[in-house]
Design an enzyme around this catalytic site. Structure first.
Site, PDB file in Angstrom:
ATOM      1  N   THR A  66      46.433  43.368  31.352  1.00 50.25           N
ATOM      2  CA  THR A  66      46.159  44.783  31.090  1.00 50.25           C
ATOM      3  C   THR A  66      47.401  45.465  30.510  1.00 50.25           C
ATOM      4  O   THR A  66      47.318  46.238  29.561  1.00 50.25           O
ATOM      5  CB  THR A  66      45.757  45.471  32.417  1.00 50.25           C
ATOM      6  N   TRP A  67      48.520  45.148  31.099  1.00 50.49           N
ATOM      7  CA  TRP A  67      49.803  45.692  30.650  1.00 50.49           C
ATOM      8  C   TRP A  67      50.045  45.309  29.185  1.00 50.49           C
ATOM      9  O   TRP A  67      50.373  46.146  28.339  1.00 50.49           O
ATOM     10  CB  TRP A  67      50.893  45.132  31.564  1.00 50.49           C
ATOM     11  N   HIS A 133      40.250  35.286  29.075  1.00 45.96           N
ATOM     12  CA  HIS A 133      40.999  34.461  30.023  1.00 45.96           C
ATOM     13  C   HIS A 133      40.676  32.978  29.799  1.00 45.96           C
ATOM     14  O   HIS A 133      41.057  32.123  30.607  1.00 45.96           O
ATOM     15  CB  HIS A 133      40.642  34.818  31.471  1.00 45.96           C
ATOM     16  N   ARG A 157      52.412  34.104  33.667  1.00 48.80           N
ATOM     17  CA  ARG A 157      53.097  34.632  34.853  1.00 48.80           C
ATOM     18  C   ARG A 157      53.235  33.502  35.865  1.00 48.80           C
ATOM     19  O   ARG A 157      52.355  32.619  35.938  1.00 48.80           O
ATOM     20  CB  ARG A 157      52.258  35.764  35.453  1.00 48.80           C
TER      21      ARG A 157
HETATM   22  S1  PPS Z   1      43.287  41.042  35.125  1.00 46.48           S
HETATM   23  O1  PPS Z   1      42.337  41.574  36.139  1.00 46.48           O
HETATM   24  O2  PPS Z   1      43.229  39.568  35.095  1.00 46.48           O
HETATM   25  O3  PPS Z   1      43.105  41.622  33.804  1.00 46.48           O
HETATM   26  O4  PPS Z   1      44.715  41.438  35.730  1.00 46.48           O
HETATM   27  P1  PPS Z   1      46.050  41.504  34.896  1.00 46.48           P
HETATM   28  O5  PPS Z   1      46.087  42.778  34.148  1.00 46.48           O
HETATM   29  O6  PPS Z   1      46.232  40.251  34.130  1.00 46.48           O
HETATM   30  O7  PPS Z   1      47.186  41.497  36.018  1.00 46.48           O
HETATM   31  C1  PPS Z   1      47.320  42.496  36.976  1.00 46.48           C
HETATM   32  C2  PPS Z   1      48.747  42.430  37.474  1.00 46.48           C
HETATM   33  O8  PPS Z   1      49.612  43.046  36.516  1.00 46.48           O
HETATM   34  C3  PPS Z   1      50.386  44.046  37.156  1.00 46.48           C
HETATM   35  N1  PPS Z   1      50.717  45.143  36.239  1.00 46.48           N
HETATM   36  C4  PPS Z   1      51.966  45.625  36.085  1.00 46.48           C
HETATM   37  N2  PPS Z   1      53.144  45.210  36.596  1.00 46.48           N
HETATM   38  C5  PPS Z   1      54.262  45.921  36.264  1.00 46.48           C
HETATM   39  N3  PPS Z   1      54.221  47.006  35.444  1.00 46.48           N
HETATM   40  C6  PPS Z   1      53.067  47.444  34.896  1.00 46.48           C
HETATM   41  N4  PPS Z   1      53.066  48.501  34.094  1.00 46.48           N
HETATM   42  C7  PPS Z   1      51.868  46.724  35.212  1.00 46.48           C
HETATM   43  N5  PPS Z   1      50.574  46.879  34.874  1.00 46.48           N
HETATM   44  C8  PPS Z   1      49.895  45.909  35.516  1.00 46.48           C
HETATM   45  C9  PPS Z   1      49.466  44.517  38.258  1.00 46.48           C
HETATM   46  O9  PPS Z   1      50.165  45.274  39.218  1.00 46.48           O
HETATM   47  C10 PPS Z   1      48.920  43.200  38.786  1.00 46.48           C
HETATM   48  O10 PPS Z   1      49.881  42.463  39.548  1.00 46.48           O
HETATM   49  P2  PPS Z   1      50.017  42.568  41.144  1.00 46.48           P
HETATM   50  O11 PPS Z   1      51.009  41.515  41.526  1.00 46.48           O
HETATM   51  O12 PPS Z   1      48.655  42.324  41.704  1.00 46.48           O
HETATM   52  O13 PPS Z   1      50.531  43.936  41.420  1.00 46.48           O
END
Ligand code: PPS
Length: 322
Positions: A66-67, A133, A157
Site C-alpha cells: 500500500t505504501w 500479490h 520485506r
Molecule cells: S496488503 O494488505 O498486503 O496490501 O498489506 P501491505 O500494504 O503490503 O503491508 C502492510 C504493512 O505495511 C505497513 N505500512 C507502513 N509502514 C511504515 N510506513 C508507512 N507509511 C506504511 N504504510 C503501510 C503497515 O503498517 C503494515 O505493516 P505492519 O507490520 O502490520 O504494521
C-alpha cells in the site's frame, strides 16, 4: 544457534510440512496456494493483454504494498494530491482480487458490486495501475515472455515481519483467522494463502536484471525513504525536487497514511464492522516498523523462521537489514 538445535529445527520444519494439510478452500497453482476460486481466473490472467505503459506494484502480501502503491501513483501522476484523494482501490486494479477476497465479500456482504478486474482494465483508456500479490510465474504470459515493457515495482520485506503482519491481516477474513500458533504452522509449512513466501519473493528477485523490473525493500523505505523515492522516480522517468520531496515524505509518513481514508482500508473495515464481520481490532497501518515481530513471536518461532529462510534463501544474494 548451536548446530544440534539447527538440526532440530530442520527436523521440525520437515515434520510440519508433512503434518499440515491445505485447507479445502485452497488450491495450488504453479506451486502457489490460492483460494480455489482462482481456477476460473487463471486462464484469463494468463491471456491478459498488457500495455507498455502499465505500471504494476507487486509483492508478497504485507510487504509494504500500500505504501509503495501510494508512492508510485503520486510519482507517476505528477504528484497529483487531489487525484490521490480517490481511494487506492479505485486508482489501482487488484488483478486477482475478485477471485480471492472479492468472491468472499460479494456473497457475504449483500452482493457488494465488485467490478471484474480484467474487464475493468480492458475498458480503461488512461494509464493503468495494477496491484498483484501473484508470484512472477502466475503473471500474464506477455509479461513473463518479455513482450511488453510494462513497469513492475516489486516490494519485498523480511519474512518475520511479514509473518506477523499477515497474521493480523487475517482478522478481516473470518475464515482465515485462527490462533497465532495455528496460523504460524500453516505459514511456515507453506500452506497459507499465497505461500510459499520464498517463491513469491525469489520469483521476482531472479528477474531483477530486467530493465522493466525494480525491486525495493520495505526496510529501505523505513530507513531511507528519500533514496527510494528518487529510485522509483528514475525508474518511472520522472524526478522530484527538494520542495516536492518534503511534502511527499510528509504525505507518505506512517501517521499520515494511517489517517488517510483513501489508503487505510477504512471503507472496507467500516463495512465489515457494520455487518458484524470484523472479528478483532484491525488497522492496515498497524505498527509500520522493522523488527516488530520480536514483540509477538516466540523464540522457537523465530528460530524456525531463521532456519526456514536459510534453507530457502541460500546463495540468492537477497538480504534484509533487520
Ligand atoms: S496488503 O494488505 O498486503 O496490501 O498489506 P501491505 O500494504 O503490503 O503491508 C502492510 C504493512 O505495511 C505497513 N505500512 C507502513 N509502514 C511504515 N510506513 C508507512 N507509511 C506504511 N504504510 C503501510 C503497515 O503498517 C503494515 O505493516 P505492519 O507490520 O502490520 O504494521
Amino acid at each position: 544457534m548451536p548446530v544440534e538445535s539447527a538440526t532440530d529445527y530442520r527436523k521440525r520444519l520437515y515434520e510440519l510440512k508433512n503434518e499440515i494439510k491445505l485447507d479445502d478452500y485452497y488450491g495450488t497453482f504453479k506451486g502457489t496456494v490460492l483460494i480455489d476460486n482462482f481456477r476460473k481466473e487463471q486462464p484469463r490472467i494468463e491471456k491478459f493483454e498488457c500495455r507498455d505503459n502499465d505500471v504494476w506494484v507487486t509483492s508478497f502480501p504485507k510487504s509494504g504494498t500500500t505504501w509503495a502503491q501510494e508512492m508510485v501513483w503520486l510519482l507517476a501522476n505528477n504528484l497529483d494530491y487531489n487525484g490521490a484523494k480517490d481511494s487506492l482501490e479505485n486508482r489501482y486494479t487488484f488483478l486477482e482480487g475478485v477471485a480471492l477476497a472479492g468472491a468472499y465479500f460479494k456473497t457475504k456482504l449483500l452482493k457488494l458490486p465488485i467490478p471484474d478486474p480484467i474487464s475493468k482494465l480492458k475498458k480503461t483508456k488512461k494509464r493503468r495501475f495494477i496491484k498483484s500479490h501473484l508470484p512472477w510465474d502466475l503473471l500474464p504470459a506477455q509479461i513473463r515472455e518479455g513482450n511488453r515493457k510494462s513497469k513492475i515495482i516489486h516490494v519485498v520485506r523480511n519474512p518475520k515481519d511479514v509473518c506477523v503482519s499477515f497474521y493480523h491481516h487475517t482478522k478481516i477474513f473470518p475464515n482465515l483467522y485462527v490462533s497465532m500458533e495455528e496460523y504460524f504452522d500453516k505459514f511456515i509449512s507453506d500452506k497459507f494463502l499465497y505461500s510459499p513466501y520464498w517463491n513469491g519473493v525469489l520469483s521476482y528477485w531472479n528477474k531483477r536484471h530486467l530493465p522493466n523490473v525494480l525491486i525495493i525493500r520495505y526496510e529501505d523505505m523505513v530507513n531511507d525513504l528519500p533514496s527510494i523515492i528518487h529510485q522509483i522516480a528514475d525508474f518511472l522517468d520522472t524526478s522530484v525536487n527538494e520542495e516536492d520531496m518534503g511534502r511527499l515524505l510528509h504525505h507518505l509518513s506512517f501517521d499520515q497514511m494511517k489517517n488517510n481514508k483513501a489508503v487505510n482500508l477504512e471503507q472496507v473495515t467500516d463495512l465489515l464492522k457494520k455487518h458484524g464481520m470484523l472479528k478483532a481490532q484491525y488497522s492496515l497501518m498497524r505498527k509500520g516498523k522493522v523488527g516488530s515481530y520480536k514483540e509477538e513471536l516466540t523464540e522457537e518461532m523465530i528460530s524456525l523462521l531463521e532456519v526456514w529462510s536459510e534453507i530457502n534463501n541460500k546463495d540468492t544474494g537477497l538480504v534484509f537489514d533487520t
